[in-house]
Design an enzyme around this catalytic site. Structure first.
Site, short mmCIF file in Angstrom:
data_model
loop_
_atom_site.label_atom_id
_atom_site.label_comp_id
_atom_site.label_asym_id
_atom_site.label_seq_id
_atom_site.Cartn_x
_atom_site.Cartn_y
_atom_site.Cartn_z
N SER A 1 0.85 -1.20 0.00
CA SER A 1 0.00 0.00 0.00
C SER A 1 0.88 1.25 0.00
O SER A 1 1.97 1.24 0.58
CB SER A 1 -0.88 0.02 1.24
OG SER A 1 -1.55 1.26 1.34
N TYR B 1 -2.15 -1.39 10.05
CA TYR B 1 -2.24 -1.59 8.59
C TYR B 1 -0.93 -1.19 7.91
O TYR B 1 -0.36 -1.96 7.12
CB TYR B 1 -3.40 -0.76 8.03
CG TYR B 1 -3.60 -0.91 6.55
CD1 TYR B 1 -4.08 -2.10 6.01
CD2 TYR B 1 -3.29 0.13 5.68
CE1 TYR B 1 -4.26 -2.23 4.63
CE2 TYR B 1 -3.47 0.00 4.31
CZ TYR B 1 -3.95 -1.19 3.79
OH TYR B 1 -4.12 -1.32 2.43
N1 LIG Z 1 -8.75 -0.17 -1.67
C1 LIG Z 1 -7.68 0.58 -1.40
O1 LIG Z 1 -7.75 1.83 -1.34
C2 LIG Z 1 -6.36 -0.08 -1.17
C3 LIG Z 1 -5.24 0.74 -1.10
C4 LIG Z 1 -3.98 0.15 -0.90
C5 LIG Z 1 -3.88 -1.21 -0.80
N2 LIG Z 1 -5.00 -1.98 -0.87
C6 LIG Z 1 -4.84 -3.44 -0.76
O2 LIG Z 1 -5.40 -4.04 -1.88
C7 LIG Z 1 -5.78 -5.38 -1.56
C8 LIG Z 1 -7.19 -5.63 -2.03
O3 LIG Z 1 -8.05 -4.83 -1.26
P1 LIG Z 1 -9.42 -4.21 -1.81
O4 LIG Z 1 -9.36 -2.76 -1.56
O5 LIG Z 1 -9.71 -4.71 -3.16
O6 LIG Z 1 -10.44 -4.77 -0.72
P2 LIG Z 1 -11.56 -5.90 -0.74
O7 LIG Z 1 -12.52 -5.66 -1.82
O8 LIG Z 1 -12.03 -6.00 0.66
O9 LIG Z 1 -10.72 -7.21 -1.13
C9 LIG Z 1 -9.98 -7.93 -0.20
C10 LIG Z 1 -9.88 -9.35 -0.73
O10 LIG Z 1 -9.03 -10.10 0.14
C11 LIG Z 1 -9.71 -11.30 0.47
N3 LIG Z 1 -9.27 -11.77 1.78
C12 LIG Z 1 -9.26 -11.07 2.95
N4 LIG Z 1 -8.83 -11.87 3.94
C13 LIG Z 1 -8.57 -13.09 3.38
C14 LIG Z 1 -8.12 -14.33 3.89
N5 LIG Z 1 -7.83 -14.50 5.20
N6 LIG Z 1 -7.98 -15.36 3.04
C15 LIG Z 1 -8.27 -15.22 1.73
N7 LIG Z 1 -8.70 -14.08 1.18
C16 LIG Z 1 -8.86 -13.03 2.01
C17 LIG Z 1 -11.19 -10.94 0.44
O11 LIG Z 1 -12.00 -12.08 0.18
P3 LIG Z 1 -12.83 -12.93 1.25
O12 LIG Z 1 -13.33 -11.98 2.28
O13 LIG Z 1 -13.86 -13.58 0.39
O14 LIG Z 1 -11.85 -13.91 1.78
C18 LIG Z 1 -11.23 -10.04 -0.78
O15 LIG Z 1 -11.33 -10.80 -1.96
C19 LIG Z 1 -5.60 -5.51 -0.04
O16 LIG Z 1 -4.37 -6.14 0.22
C20 LIG Z 1 -5.55 -4.06 0.42
O17 LIG Z 1 -4.83 -3.90 1.62
C21 LIG Z 1 -6.22 -1.46 -1.06
#
Ligand SMILES: NC(=O)c1ccc[n+]([C@@H]2O[C@H](COP(=O)([O-])OP(=O)(O)OC[C@H]3O[C@@H](n4cnc5c(N)ncnc54)[C@H](OP(=O)(O)O)[C@@H]3O)[C@@H](O)[C@H]2O)c1
Length: 261
Positions: free
Chosen positions: A140, A153
């Protein structure tokens, strides 16, 4: 090309899987929510294969790894994207929160690497020495600068950055490229719960396009949007006390319900 994307049941991972499948690639998708993964696979019959798993469960992951090998034989690109976010209240310290966030974001990524490496190495054996598989993890841009309430985080994502930077050194001679992805704010279920302004927010489609293009170019680091990540990277070069003072307006006051920027 053969991809494995974790965290593909929603958000960035799902959008990336959609784009790659739309371009004709074979994509293995993982997350805990099997129904959402199956719905994705149904939109791309024969191209998207579902391997539901909890990335914090090493045994379940080993089973998923075996299934991926049986179906795909090898992988060309792995994107370890599964993650979570929880904010810390310094006035009400909760070490269990840290354990949860580190377990998913850091240990979960480490667990996945255990399954990914043999499949990427198999890619080199099968496709020859000129083929360079890619191991990528989503960290991130929050890890560029220590921010208010992001102690858990941000630390978990800084750990992922270090992990991948180290692996880049160790896998260099093997011909496996290592990529760290540092998104800014992206409109997903993870950010939908945030109660503070999120500047320069991108859609999941925009984020997926930037990640896909960066992976195609074997970039070591993919970060976006630059209008957010460049200032964050510049600010971290300020003396530590200047940084803390500069960020004071962003600190939530005890009587405030919502977080300022
Ligand atoms: N959105 C942002 O602004 C942002 C910014 C920087 C970085 N990120 C990073 O980008 C990545 C994706 O996040 P997102 O924003 O797309 O959020 P999201 O829609 O909540 O996606 C998170 C994904 O991770 C999966 N996940 C969570 N815990 C898990 C576990 N224990 N085992 C297997 N799968 C798991 C969830 O699926 P299930 O719940 O079905 O398991 C979901 O598919 C994350 O690493 C997040 O930290 C996001």
């Amino acid at each position: 090309m053969k991809y494995w994307i974790t965290g593909a049941s929603s958000g960035i991972g799902q959008a990336l899987a959609e784009q790659l499948a739309g371009q004709g690639h074979e994509v293995a998708v993982s997350a805990r929510s099997e129904a959402s993964l199956q719905a994705l696979a149904a939109r791309y019959p024969g191209q998207v294969q579902v391997f539901p798993t909890d990335t914090t469960d090493r045994q379940a992951l080993a089973h998923a790894g075996t299934q991926i090998r049986a179906r795909f034989e090898h992988l060309d690109v792995v994107v370890l994207n599964a993650g979570t976010c929880e904010y810390v209240d310094a006035a009400d310290w909760d070490s269990e929160l840290f354990e949860r966030v580190m377990r998913t974001n850091f240990q979960g990524t480490v667990n996945c690497i255990e399954q990914a490496l043999p499949l990427l190495r198999a890619g080199r054996r099968i496709r020859g020495a000129r083929h360079r598989p890619v191991l990528a993890a989503v960290a991130s841009s929050a890890a560029y600068l220590a921010l208010t309430r992001a102690e858990a985080y941000g630390a978990s994502k800084a750990a992922v950055q270090y992990l991948m930077e180290g692996l880049r050194v160790d896998l260099w001679a093997e011909g496996i490229d290592v990529c760290v992805i540092n998104p800014g704010f992206v409109d997903t279920p993870l950010t939908a719960v945030n109660d503070f302004p999120m500047p320069a927010m991108l859609s999941t489609e925009q984020a997926a396009t930037l990640i896909r293009r960066g992976l195609e170019r074997h970039r070591a680091v993919i970060d976006f949007p630059k209008r957010l990540t460049w200032p964050l990277r510049a600010l971290r070069h300020l003396p530590p006390k200047w940084r803390a003072r500069l960020l004071q307006p962003t600190v939530r006051k005890p009587d405030e319900g919502a977080s300022p920027p």
